[in-house]
Design a protein around this motif. Structure first.
Motif, PDB file in Angstrom:
ATOM      1  N   ASN A 191       8.696   1.819  -0.944  1.00 15.06           N
ATOM      2  CA  ASN A 191       8.487   0.376  -1.064  1.00 15.06           C
ATOM      3  C   ASN A 191       7.273  -0.018  -0.229  1.00 15.06           C
ATOM      4  O   ASN A 191       7.384  -0.280   0.962  1.00 15.06           O
ATOM      5  CB  ASN A 191       9.733  -0.382  -0.594  1.00 15.06           C
ATOM      6  CG  ASN A 191       9.678  -1.857  -0.937  1.00 15.06           C
ATOM      7  OD1 ASN A 191       8.611  -2.448  -1.039  1.00 15.06           O
ATOM      8  ND2 ASN A 191      10.845  -2.452  -1.123  1.00 15.06           N
ATOM      9  N   SER A 193       5.329  -2.693  -0.350  1.00 19.61           N
ATOM     10  CA  SER A 193       5.279  -4.080   0.118  1.00 19.61           C
ATOM     11  C   SER A 193       6.124  -4.263   1.374  1.00 19.61           C
ATOM     12  O   SER A 193       5.721  -4.958   2.314  1.00 19.61           O
ATOM     13  CB  SER A 193       5.756  -5.024  -0.992  1.00 19.61           C
ATOM     14  OG  SER A 193       7.088  -4.707  -1.375  1.00 19.61           O
ATOM     15  N   ALA A 194       7.299  -3.611   1.398  1.00 23.93           N
ATOM     16  CA  ALA A 194       8.138  -3.701   2.596  1.00 23.93           C
ATOM     17  C   ALA A 194       7.473  -2.999   3.774  1.00 23.93           C
ATOM     18  O   ALA A 194       7.530  -3.477   4.908  1.00 23.93           O
ATOM     19  CB  ALA A 194       9.504  -3.087   2.314  1.00 23.93           C
ATOM     20  N   ALA A 195       6.819  -1.860   3.498  1.00 23.85           N
ATOM     21  CA  ALA A 195       6.136  -1.136   4.568  1.00 23.85           C
ATOM     22  C   ALA A 195       4.970  -1.937   5.124  1.00 23.85           C
ATOM     23  O   ALA A 195       4.681  -1.885   6.322  1.00 23.85           O
ATOM     24  CB  ALA A 195       5.645   0.204   4.046  1.00 23.85           C
ATOM     25  N   LYS A 197       4.806  -5.120   5.417  1.00 19.15           N
ATOM     26  CA  LYS A 197       5.310  -6.215   6.259  1.00 19.15           C
ATOM     27  C   LYS A 197       5.839  -5.713   7.594  1.00 19.15           C
ATOM     28  O   LYS A 197       6.010  -6.495   8.531  1.00 19.15           O
ATOM     29  CB  LYS A 197       6.429  -6.954   5.513  1.00 19.15           C
ATOM     30  CG  LYS A 197       5.961  -7.650   4.248  1.00 19.15           C
ATOM     31  CD  LYS A 197       7.143  -8.277   3.519  1.00 19.15           C
ATOM     32  CE  LYS A 197       6.694  -8.900   2.204  1.00 19.15           C
ATOM     33  NZ  LYS A 197       7.851  -9.450   1.438  1.00 19.15           N
ATOM     34  N   ALA A 198       6.127  -4.432   7.656  1.00 20.25           N
ATOM     35  CA  ALA A 198       6.691  -3.875   8.885  1.00 20.25           C
ATOM     36  C   ALA A 198       5.649  -3.845   9.991  1.00 20.25           C
ATOM     37  O   ALA A 198       4.431  -3.818   9.745  1.00 20.25           O
ATOM     38  CB  ALA A 198       7.206  -2.469   8.629  1.00 20.25           C
ATOM     39  N   SER A 338      11.944   3.922   8.111  1.00 18.93           N
ATOM     40  CA  SER A 338      10.581   3.429   8.307  1.00 18.93           C
ATOM     41  C   SER A 338       9.703   4.369   9.116  1.00 18.93           C
ATOM     42  O   SER A 338       8.491   4.172   9.212  1.00 18.93           O
ATOM     43  CB  SER A 338      10.617   2.063   9.002  1.00 18.93           C
ATOM     44  OG  SER A 338      11.229   2.181  10.284  1.00 18.93           O
TER      45      SER A 338
END
Length: 403
Positions: A191, A193-195, A197-198, A338
């Motif tokens: 993912n 997009s999630a990465a 934002k991290a 993550s």
């Protein structure tokens, strides 16, 4: 077929081709320096061969954590393809080298962009069901071991038939083919997009976070000790075979058999022990394998015939089949999603460090203690790793992981 199985099969062949390609050049490295790059002094050839061999691990040790950070940000498959295609080009360029310096710089560049194997491990671990992780790690390692075993044999045969330079072109082509296959078939449920934002940590900050995860640092230490124990006597084994054999007749054959015995049993045992670890727990298999590997170094020091050494090395490979796969499975178990890429990249750096330090220490101690003493040192190193694993992993193992 389930996607995780497809990933495993494709990356098994990928690891086979990459490891075969990397080891294919080992049998004729010194001959390449002599006949194609113009070196004539035997001592000079030996020095250059050692430096060129180590150059790859020096840069790999430095850059693996950086690529691991990018894997957690941009995806594991991206890093897999970056490394695969990059190493394919660099390997082919080695066939155009005209001086030892060219070969050294290309080997260092290869270490800089390397990472196909840790990216494969990370991707397979992320896509495999938790209850199949041990089996997948063991199976994946068997592909790399198979390539490591057959690579020198293939390289030696090809050197006599097509010459030295074409082998580099062939190896680059095989790596390119493996990377293309991964591009078309392997799927990575990353993912991005999630990465994105991290929170983005530096390499140092990432290491500090990983150091706080219980159990992870002992696994890195075990990885180093495994490589150190294996590599410290490795360069002297052919001389030990010569001492035991007592004649030059069929010496190369016996040395090759002794060197291949460990890899052969490792390749067979890795999937079996990996599958067993899914049932009884990776911590338990890791502890037993460390004890078994340490014990197997003792009869090597006491060997009086080549057959005794060969059988001891074969037994060692069985227990080695339960080490790296279980370490990789446990890293995945303890690491947050993550940070999986960075966790495996630091482990790869630790492995490269063992590959560097082992031969250096072995060479330095070979005079005072001899190869028998180095076998004892390897046994002591793995015994120390066993105590650490017992204190940090096995004693706090949950009852739920029992049979």
């Amino acid at each position: 077929m389930e996607q995780w199985k497809i990933n495993l099969i494709v990356l098994w062949f990928g690891q086979f081709l990459v490891n075969a390609g990397m080891t294919m050049i080992l049998p004729f490295m010194s001959l390449y320096l002599q006949f194609d790059l113009g070196l004539t002094d035997p001592h000079e050839i030996g020095v250059w061969a050692g430096i060129i061999f180590a150059g790859n691990f020096v840069t790999s040790f430095i850059f693996q954590p950086i690529w691991g950070k990018y894997a957690d940000r941009y995806g594991r498959k991206v890093m897999l393809l970056r490394s695969g295609f990059g190493m394919a080009v660099v390997m082919a360029l080695m066939g155009f080298a005209t001086t030892p310096w060219h070969l050294l710089l290309l080997r260092m560049l290869n270490g800089t962009i390397s990472g196909f194997n840790p990216a494969s491990v990370s991707l397979v671990s992320a896509t495999t069901p938790k209850n199949k992780t041990g089996f997948a790690m063991g199976t994946l390692q068997s592909g790399g071991i198979a390539g490591t075993i057959l690579g020198p044999l293939i390289g030696g045969l090809l050197a006599d038939t097509i010459g030295y330079r074409p082998i580099f072109y062939l190896t680059g082509s095989l790596m390119f083919a493996a990377s293309l296959l991964a591009l078309w078939v392997v799927k990575d449920p990353f993912n991005r997009s999630a990465a994105a934002k991290a929170e983005q940590d530096s390499v140092r900050e990432g290491l500090l976070k990983l150091a706080k995860i219980p159990g992870l640092m002992p696994l890195y230490a075990v990885t180093f000790l495994i490589q150190f124990a294996m590599m410290s006597p490795m360069t002297l084994i052919p001389l030990f075979v010569q001492e035991l054999h007592g004649t030059t007749a069929n010496l190369a054959l016996w040395a090759g058999m002794v060197s291949s015995a460990t890899g052969l049993s490792n390749m067979i045992a890795s999937p079996l022990l990996g599958k067993l670890s899914d049932r009884v727990g990776s911590e338990r298999i890791l502890g037993v394998s460390l004890v078994g590997a340490a014990v197997c170094f003792v009869p090597q020091a006491l060997s009086h015939t080549v057959w005794q050494l060969l059988l001891s090395r074969f037994a060692l490979g069985i227990f080695l089949g339960g080490l790296n796969p279980t370490v990789n499975a446990l890293i995945r178990k303890y690491t947050p999603d993550s940070m999986v890429g960075r966790a495996y990249s630091f482990n790869s750096s630790t492995l490269a460090l063992g590959n560097m330090v082992g031969p250096i220490v072995g060479g330095a101690l070979s005079g005072p203690v001899g190869i028998q003493g180095l076998f004892v040192l390897s046994a002591a190193s793995l015994s120390g790793g066993t105590v650490w694993v017992w204190q940090t992993l096995l004693r706090r193992r949950k009852p739920a992981s029992r049979l």
